[in-house]
Design an enzyme around this catalytic site. Structure first.
Site, PDB file in Angstrom:
ATOM      1  N   LYS A   1       0.855  -1.198   0.000  1.00 34.57           N
ATOM      2  CA  LYS A   1       0.000   0.000   0.000  1.00 34.57           C
ATOM      3  C   LYS A   1       0.888   1.245   0.000  1.00 34.57           C
ATOM      4  CE  LYS A   1      -3.703  -2.536   0.788  1.00 34.57           C
ATOM      5  NZ  LYS A   1      -3.694  -3.627  -0.136  1.00 34.57           N
ATOM      6  N   GLY A   2       0.441   2.301  -0.643  1.00 36.35           N
ATOM      7  CA  GLY A   2       1.176   3.555  -0.646  1.00 36.35           C
ATOM      8  C   GLY A   2       2.041   3.772  -1.872  1.00 36.35           C
ATOM      9  N   CYS A   3       1.969   2.848  -2.821  1.00 33.83           N
ATOM     10  CA  CYS A   3       2.740   2.991  -4.053  1.00 33.83           C
ATOM     11  C   CYS A   3       1.814   3.423  -5.185  1.00 33.83           C
ATOM     12  CB  CYS A   3       3.404   1.666  -4.436  1.00 33.83           C
ATOM     13  SG  CYS A   3       4.667   1.132  -3.288  1.00 33.83           S
ATOM     14  N   GLN A   4       2.300   4.299  -6.034  1.00 33.38           N
ATOM     15  CA  GLN A   4       1.534   4.744  -7.191  1.00 33.38           C
ATOM     16  C   GLN A   4       1.312   3.582  -8.151  1.00 33.38           C
ATOM     17  OE1 GLN A   4       3.414   7.946  -9.305  1.00 33.38           O
ATOM     18  NE2 GLN A   4       1.737   8.206 -10.727  1.00 33.38           N
ATOM     19  N   SER A   5       2.334   2.774  -8.321  1.00 32.77           N
ATOM     20  CA  SER A   5       2.255   1.576  -9.155  1.00 32.77           C
ATOM     21  C   SER A   5       1.965   0.383  -8.249  1.00 32.77           C
ATOM     22  CB  SER A   5       3.583   1.345  -9.878  1.00 32.77           C
ATOM     23  OG  SER A   5       3.924   2.470 -10.640  1.00 32.77           O
TER      24      SER A   5
END
Length: 96
Positions: free
Chosen positions: A8-12
């Site tokens: 969680k917390g990644c753009q990709s």
């Protein structure tokens, strides 16, 4: 590539699948973005096939500073990188 392994917390999308070989932690990692795969390779150079204690003690911020990495990342990529590192560090702490 399951929801449980998704960071969680990644753009990709980034997936991390940890395992242990003896006392060494290993990680299968993947992303749907090519640049993130490259960032994962840098993170794996620091963390893969290390003990949980070695991962916990490793100064990842100094490593990134030495590489001058964060200067070349957008804020969203930098935040995603921090999320990846935090997830691996949490896995290591849980294994201590």
């Amino acid at each position: 590539k399951t929801e449980l392994r998704l960071v969680k917390g990644c753009q990709s999308s980034v997936w991390i699948d940890p395992s242990e070989e003896g006392n060494l932690m290993t990680f299968l990692v993947d992303s749907d973005a090519i640049i993130v795969r490259g960032l994962l390779a840098l993170v794996m150079a620091a963390y893969d096939k290390k003990t949980a204690a070695e991962i916990d003690a490793f100064d990842i911020n100094a490593y990134f500073t030495e590489l001058d990495l964060e200067r070349h990342l957008s804020p969203t990529r930098g935040n995603g990188l921090k999320s990846i590192v935090a997830r691996i560090q949490a896995m290591a702490k849980a294994a201590l």
